[in-house]
Design a protein around this motif. Structure first.
Motif, PDB file in Angstrom:
ATOM      1  N   ALA A   1       9.638  16.546   2.268  1.00  0.00           N
ATOM      2  CA  ALA A   1      11.059  16.348   1.945  1.00  0.00           C
ATOM      3  C   ALA A   1      11.870  17.603   2.260  1.00  0.00           C
ATOM      4  CB  ALA A   1      11.211  15.975   0.481  1.00  0.00           C
TER       5      ALA A   1
ATOM      6  N   PRO B   1      17.712  20.030  -0.609  1.00  0.00           N
ATOM      7  CA  PRO B   1      19.138  19.712  -0.532  1.00  0.00           C
ATOM      8  C   PRO B   1      19.830  20.764   0.322  1.00  0.00           C
ATOM      9  CG  PRO B   1      18.367  19.637  -2.813  1.00  0.00           C
ATOM     10  CD  PRO B   1      17.248  20.219  -1.999  1.00  0.00           C
TER      11      PRO B   1
ATOM     12  N   LEU C   1      21.507  15.093  -0.535  1.00  0.00           N
ATOM     13  CA  LEU C   1      20.178  14.688  -1.001  1.00  0.00           C
ATOM     14  C   LEU C   1      19.664  13.587  -0.086  1.00  0.00           C
ATOM     15  CD1 LEU C   1      20.917  14.355  -4.833  1.00  0.00           C
ATOM     16  CD2 LEU C   1      19.665  16.217  -3.690  1.00  0.00           C
ATOM     17  N   ARG C   2      18.377  13.656   0.226  1.00  0.00           N
ATOM     18  CA  ARG C   2      17.800  12.692   1.170  1.00  0.00           C
ATOM     19  C   ARG C   2      16.809  11.761   0.491  1.00  0.00           C
ATOM     20  NH1 ARG C   2      19.045  17.260   3.841  1.00  0.00           N
ATOM     21  NH2 ARG C   2      19.901  17.057   5.939  1.00  0.00           N
TER      22      ARG C   2
ATOM     23  N   SER D   1      13.457  10.001   0.023  1.00  0.00           N
ATOM     24  CA  SER D   1      12.058  10.254   0.346  1.00  0.00           C
ATOM     25  C   SER D   1      11.324   8.912   0.264  1.00  0.00           C
ATOM     26  CB  SER D   1      11.473  11.264  -0.644  1.00  0.00           C
ATOM     27  OG  SER D   1      10.175  11.629  -0.261  1.00  0.00           O
TER      28      SER D   1
ATOM     29  N   THR E   1      13.857  11.256  -4.291  1.00  0.00           N
ATOM     30  CA  THR E   1      14.132  12.349  -3.351  1.00  0.00           C
ATOM     31  C   THR E   1      12.863  13.128  -3.048  1.00  0.00           C
ATOM     32  OG1 THR E   1      14.608  13.973  -5.083  1.00  0.00           O
ATOM     33  CG2 THR E   1      16.478  12.645  -4.275  1.00  0.00           C
TER      34      THR E   1
ATOM     35  N   LYS F   1      16.264  11.534  -8.853  1.00  0.00           N
ATOM     36  CA  LYS F   1      16.385  10.214  -8.220  1.00  0.00           C
ATOM     37  C   LYS F   1      17.859   9.835  -8.126  1.00  0.00           C
ATOM     38  CE  LYS F   1      11.874   8.703  -9.794  1.00  0.00           C
ATOM     39  NZ  LYS F   1      11.102   7.745 -10.570  1.00  0.00           N
TER      40      LYS F   1
ATOM     41  N   ARG G   1      20.595  10.769   4.304  1.00  0.00           N
ATOM     42  CA  ARG G   1      21.362  11.489   3.274  1.00  0.00           C
ATOM     43  C   ARG G   1      22.086  10.443   2.435  1.00  0.00           C
ATOM     44  NH1 ARG G   1      25.037  15.236   6.388  1.00  0.00           N
ATOM     45  NH2 ARG G   1      24.910  13.589   7.933  1.00  0.00           N
TER      46      ARG G   1
END
Ligand SMILES: O=c1ccn([C@H]2C[C@H](O)[C@@H](COP(=O)(O)OP(=O)(O)OP(=O)(O)O)O2)c(=O)[nH]1
Ligand SMILES: [Mg+2]
Length: 154
Positions: A21, A24, A36-37, A39, A56, A100, A118
């Motif tokens: 991951a 940020p 935030l991405r 996962s 995430t 999350k 994102r």
């Protein structure tokens, strides 16, 4: 860095579901929120009206006196109607679990969230805590008990 810019250091741990991951990250020099991405192992489809708690893969250690606010990204909202249901989400400074993002699809089409997308942005903000004390009376004001649109009425 300008004189007023403040930074705090935040430890981020990659969890087992987020070994690759990305941390940020701020997408521009003056961005208030760090993106935030998601996962994910594969795409996550959100049907219209559906919500999902999106991992995430990350856990954070916020300094005492700060919170992380999880806010929507306007691009996702305007293009797809996808927003953060509990916006702004609150990450407490004593939380050590996975961060999350509770996304909801308020649009009319299904939306696919891809791994690494994102999905929201994290704003770090100082927190003022109150000492709540019981009071018999409260001070008088012009507004008084008027609220909920009271100043718009004639
Ligand atoms: O969007 C969010 C909101 C919360 N959290 C995590 C961090 C936060 O510290 C914890 C609790 O959140 P909150 O206080 O909003 O939820 P609650 O329903 O009050 O649960 P709790 O009783 O655990 O405080 O859940 C997230 O990862 N994402
Ligand atoms: Mg709570």
């Amino acid at each position: 860095m300008t004189m007023n810019e403040q930074t705090v250091q935040i430890g981020v741990r990659r969890l087992e579901n987020g070994l690759d991951a990305e941390l940020p990250s701020y997408s521009s020099a003056g961005a208030a929120g760090a993106d935030l991405r998601a996962s994910l192992d594969g795409p996550l489809e959100l049907a219209p009206g559906e919500r999902a708690l999106v991992p995430t893969g990350l856990a954070v250690e916020l300094p005492d006196g700060f919170e992380m606010q999880i806010r929507p990204r306007s691009g996702l909202a305007v293009r797809h109607g996808v927003t953060v249901l509990n916006s702004p989400g609150t990450v407490d400074s004593d939380y050590r679990g996975e961060v999350k993002v509770l996304l909801v699809n308020l649009g009319e089409e299904p939306v696919a969230i891809e791994p690494g997308d994102r999905i929201a942005q994290a704003v770090i903000a100082p927190v003022t805590r109150a000492v709540f004390t019981l009071a018999e009376t409260l001070s008088d004001t012009t507004r008084g008990t008027g609220g909920f649109g009271s100043t718009g009425r004639r």
